[in-house]
Design a protein around this motif. Sequence first.
Motif, mmCIF file in Angstrom:
data_model
loop_
_atom_site.group_PDB
_atom_site.id
_atom_site.type_symbol
_atom_site.label_atom_id
_atom_site.label_comp_id
_atom_site.label_asym_id
_atom_site.label_seq_id
_atom_site.Cartn_x
_atom_site.Cartn_y
_atom_site.Cartn_z
ATOM 1 N N THR A 1 0.835 -1.199 0.000
ATOM 2 C CA THR A 1 0.000 0.000 0.000
ATOM 3 C C THR A 1 0.869 1.248 0.000
ATOM 4 O O THR A 1 1.860 1.313 0.734
ATOM 5 C CB THR A 1 -0.892 0.026 1.268
ATOM 6 O OG1 THR A 1 -1.645 -1.180 1.323
ATOM 7 C CG2 THR A 1 -1.830 1.206 1.265
ATOM 8 N N VAL A 2 0.503 2.243 -0.819
ATOM 9 C CA VAL A 2 1.137 3.562 -0.767
ATOM 10 C C VAL A 2 0.405 4.346 0.316
ATOM 11 O O VAL A 2 -0.819 4.486 0.277
ATOM 12 C CB VAL A 2 1.044 4.304 -2.125
ATOM 13 C CG1 VAL A 2 1.525 5.743 -1.996
ATOM 14 C CG2 VAL A 2 1.840 3.569 -3.191
ATOM 15 N N LYS A 3 1.149 4.851 1.301
ATOM 16 C CA LYS A 3 0.562 5.606 2.408
ATOM 17 C C LYS A 3 0.726 7.111 2.219
ATOM 18 O O LYS A 3 -0.087 7.887 2.722
ATOM 19 C CB LYS A 3 1.206 5.194 3.738
ATOM 20 C CG LYS A 3 0.968 3.749 4.111
ATOM 21 C CD LYS A 3 -0.461 3.510 4.504
ATOM 22 C CE LYS A 3 -0.651 2.121 5.086
ATOM 23 N NZ LYS A 3 -2.022 1.838 5.433
ATOM 24 N N ALA A 4 1.789 7.532 1.521
ATOM 25 C CA ALA A 4 2.039 8.962 1.324
ATOM 26 C C ALA A 4 2.824 9.183 0.050
ATOM 27 O O ALA A 4 3.675 8.367 -0.321
ATOM 28 C CB ALA A 4 2.807 9.537 2.514
ATOM 29 N N CYS A 5 2.516 10.291 -0.627
ATOM 30 C CA CYS A 5 3.211 10.679 -1.858
ATOM 31 C C CYS A 5 3.246 12.204 -1.855
ATOM 32 O O CYS A 5 2.209 12.847 -2.010
ATOM 33 C CB CYS A 5 2.449 10.158 -3.069
ATOM 34 S SG CYS A 5 3.076 10.748 -4.665
ATOM 35 N N GLY A 6 4.426 12.769 -1.637
ATOM 36 C CA GLY A 6 4.505 14.223 -1.576
ATOM 37 C C GLY A 6 5.939 14.709 -1.564
ATOM 38 O O GLY A 6 6.868 13.914 -1.736
ATOM 39 N N PRO A 7 6.122 16.005 -1.348
ATOM 40 C CA PRO A 7 7.469 16.563 -1.382
ATOM 41 C C PRO A 7 8.221 16.335 -0.079
ATOM 42 O O PRO A 7 7.633 16.361 1.002
ATOM 43 C CB PRO A 7 7.215 18.057 -1.603
ATOM 44 C CG PRO A 7 5.884 18.306 -0.967
ATOM 45 C CD PRO A 7 5.096 17.037 -1.185
#
Length: 108
Positions: A26-32
Motif C-alpha cells: 500500500t502507498v501511504k504517502a506521496c509528496g514533497p
Amino acid sequence: PTTRTNPTTPAAPAVTPNKEALKDVTVKACGPDGARHVRIEGTAHNPTSAAATYGVQLVIKDKAGTPKYYTAASASKVPPGATAQWVAATSAPYTSGMTCAVTSVSRN
C-alpha cells in the motif's frame, strides 16, 4: 524495518511481478520532501508463513495522470504476519497534484 532507495529512472527496472503480492503493498504517502523531491512511503504486509522480501515498482504521475518518473523501493525480510514500512526517496522534482502508484510487486 524501513528500507530507503533513491533511484529515479525514465523506465522501471524489470522484476518478476507477483499479482498476489500486489495486494500486500500500500502507498501511504506521496509528496514533497524538504528538498521538494517526491518522497513515497508505504507498507508491505506479509500474509505468508515465511519471511519475505518485497520489491515494489512505482510510478509518479503529473496532475494530468501522465507517467513522469519510475522508481522502486523494497522491504527486506518481512516476518510472517508482519507489516513493514518502505520509502522511495527520489530525486524527481515534486509539482502540485502529482500522484504515486504501485505498478508491480515481487515477493521472494
